[in-house]
Scaffold this active site. Sequence first.
Site, short mmCIF file in Angstrom:
data_model
loop_
_atom_site.label_atom_id
_atom_site.label_comp_id
_atom_site.label_asym_id
_atom_site.label_seq_id
_atom_site.Cartn_x
_atom_site.Cartn_y
_atom_site.Cartn_z
N ASP A 33 44.02 -56.35 33.30
CA ASP A 33 45.05 -55.34 33.56
C ASP A 33 45.42 -55.22 35.05
O ASP A 33 46.50 -55.58 35.47
CB ASP A 33 44.69 -53.99 32.94
CG ASP A 33 43.27 -53.54 33.23
OD1 ASP A 33 42.55 -54.22 33.99
OD2 ASP A 33 42.86 -52.48 32.69
N ASP B 268 29.45 -56.96 33.14
CA ASP B 268 29.99 -57.91 32.18
C ASP B 268 30.02 -59.30 32.79
O ASP B 268 30.24 -59.47 33.99
CB ASP B 268 31.41 -57.51 31.78
CG ASP B 268 31.44 -56.15 31.08
OD1 ASP B 268 30.42 -55.79 30.45
OD2 ASP B 268 32.45 -55.45 31.17
N ASP C 1 28.46 -50.74 33.85
CA ASP C 1 27.87 -51.86 33.11
C ASP C 1 28.26 -53.17 33.78
O ASP C 1 29.17 -53.22 34.59
CB ASP C 1 28.30 -51.85 31.63
CG ASP C 1 29.74 -51.43 31.47
OD1 ASP C 1 30.56 -51.82 32.32
OD2 ASP C 1 30.05 -50.71 30.51
P1 ATP Z 1 34.71 -48.85 33.67
O1 ATP Z 1 33.94 -48.76 34.92
O2 ATP Z 1 35.41 -47.60 33.32
O3 ATP Z 1 33.97 -49.46 32.51
P2 ATP Z 1 36.10 -51.35 33.61
O4 ATP Z 1 37.09 -51.96 34.54
O5 ATP Z 1 34.79 -52.06 33.48
O6 ATP Z 1 35.92 -49.86 34.02
P3 ATP Z 1 36.37 -51.73 30.79
O7 ATP Z 1 37.16 -50.95 29.82
O8 ATP Z 1 34.89 -51.73 30.68
O9 ATP Z 1 36.83 -51.23 32.22
O10 ATP Z 1 36.94 -53.21 30.73
C1 ATP Z 1 36.30 -54.31 31.37
C2 ATP Z 1 37.36 -55.24 31.95
O11 ATP Z 1 38.18 -55.77 30.92
C3 ATP Z 1 38.34 -54.57 32.92
O12 ATP Z 1 37.81 -54.53 34.21
C4 ATP Z 1 39.54 -55.47 32.81
O13 ATP Z 1 39.39 -56.62 33.59
C5 ATP Z 1 39.53 -55.88 31.35
N1 ATP Z 1 40.35 -54.96 30.54
C6 ATP Z 1 39.95 -53.83 29.93
N2 ATP Z 1 40.95 -53.24 29.27
C7 ATP Z 1 42.03 -54.02 29.45
C8 ATP Z 1 43.38 -53.97 29.01
N3 ATP Z 1 43.80 -52.95 28.27
N4 ATP Z 1 44.21 -54.97 29.40
C9 ATP Z 1 43.77 -56.00 30.15
N5 ATP Z 1 42.52 -56.10 30.60
C10 ATP Z 1 41.66 -55.14 30.26
MG MG Z 2 33.24 -51.47 32.07
#
Ligand code: ATP
Ligand code: MG
Length: 428
Positions: A136, A56, A54
Amino acid sequence: MEPRIIQRAEHGISRKDINENALKVLYRLKSNGYRGYLVGGCVRDLLLGRKPKDFDVATDATPQQIRKLFFNCRLIGRRFRLAHIHYGDDIIEVATFRANIPVEDNLDEQHVTIEDGMVLRDNRWGTPEEDARRRDFTINAMFYNIEDFSVIDYVGAREDLEKRIIKLIGDPYTRYIEDPVRMLRAVRFATTLDLSIGEQEYDAILQQRDHLMNAAPARLYEEFLKFFYSGAAAKAIPMMLDVGMLQLMFPRWADWLEHEASEEDRKWTDQALRQMDIWKSNDRKADAPLLYALMFGSYHEWLAKPDLDEGKPRYQAINHAVASHYETFRECVSMPRRQMTQMMHITSCQARFEKTRGKAPHNFADRPYFPEALVYFQFTQGITGEHPELADWWKTYVKENPQTARKPAQAPRKPRRRKPRSHKPKEA
Ligand code: ATP
Ligand code: MG
């Protein structure tokens, strides 16, 4: 601190790889004088040459200002307001830059922390740098700037990405305690993206994994489920066992897997996880109850064995096994009870595949959980190869009755009518 700006010519992100609705959002923010950045997993995936799940967006516009720009906008979230911009089924999430909360600063009314440092609530806008630093892992904290198509890196992410290493932003000990779910995410990103976990990040998991029990059970459930859809479940679950997190989340099953499971039982679990990875690579998405039923399958069979040996009917023995196992993890990983019941049905109805005469197959195929049960049956057949004739029989049956294998739409539940307990005499 000045960020490192990676100019367009120095990176491989092309606008044709970016979701067109996300681009629309970025351009509209920009033309109204706001900053519009792609952020998080999508920037990381694009730089790695992977297809993002996705897209963001982060901006300096507040949720109210975002709402004024987009008629198709809905504000969501209680803990933190976010904007969802709807384009048919596609939703672009737009968040205002926000700051992390210093753990010791718990006098501020805008946010609250609990004593051991875990963040409970925050609600403060911030600068792009603060927004990057509250994230994170370094690789998850880059911005793609629509203004000049550059990548903005405040945290040394580019270097870590080149070294293929997962590093937390800041001190790993503090950042894991702040949000223990990050330990699970480290394993997921390492296995899915084929990266290694930084030495300190790894040691900190070993030392602080017990903090996982402080995380909200619903979040642990959601985060664990992501392993099944990651495409690397067969690598991630053994790693969860290696670092001792599986033992905390599913203590009985993990203990059995380590000490009592037979060679065949382990093979079953491994095959179940591999199957999930195959589905992911074929863009097939199975529901959670089936995935849990498969992963726990050999354990539930093992648990049910004493009852089966005593001659109890299969459905009773399995239902009992599943329900008693559920009790051992539900306080830590809160699988919704309805899903547990579905997992139970999928596993306990398997004996019905032996009944191929008369109306039995049709009655069985009418059950709402039949399509999932069939997948479970086919999986078991693939592993044991025990009843090839039955497997063939059901293959033909499904071919002749294709509607049975399709997942029925969830029918709205009818309220059950109760018989009135007493009949009051009608008033005259
Ligand atoms: P995926 O491809 O699995 O969706 P993602 O990195 O986009 O991986 P998400 O859970 O969609 O993960 O979260 C989006 C963003 O929000 C992450 O890339 C990170 O920057 C931030 N984020 C998510 N969870 C946390 C957390 N627990 N602590 C700090 N930042 C977080
Ligand atoms: Mg994501």
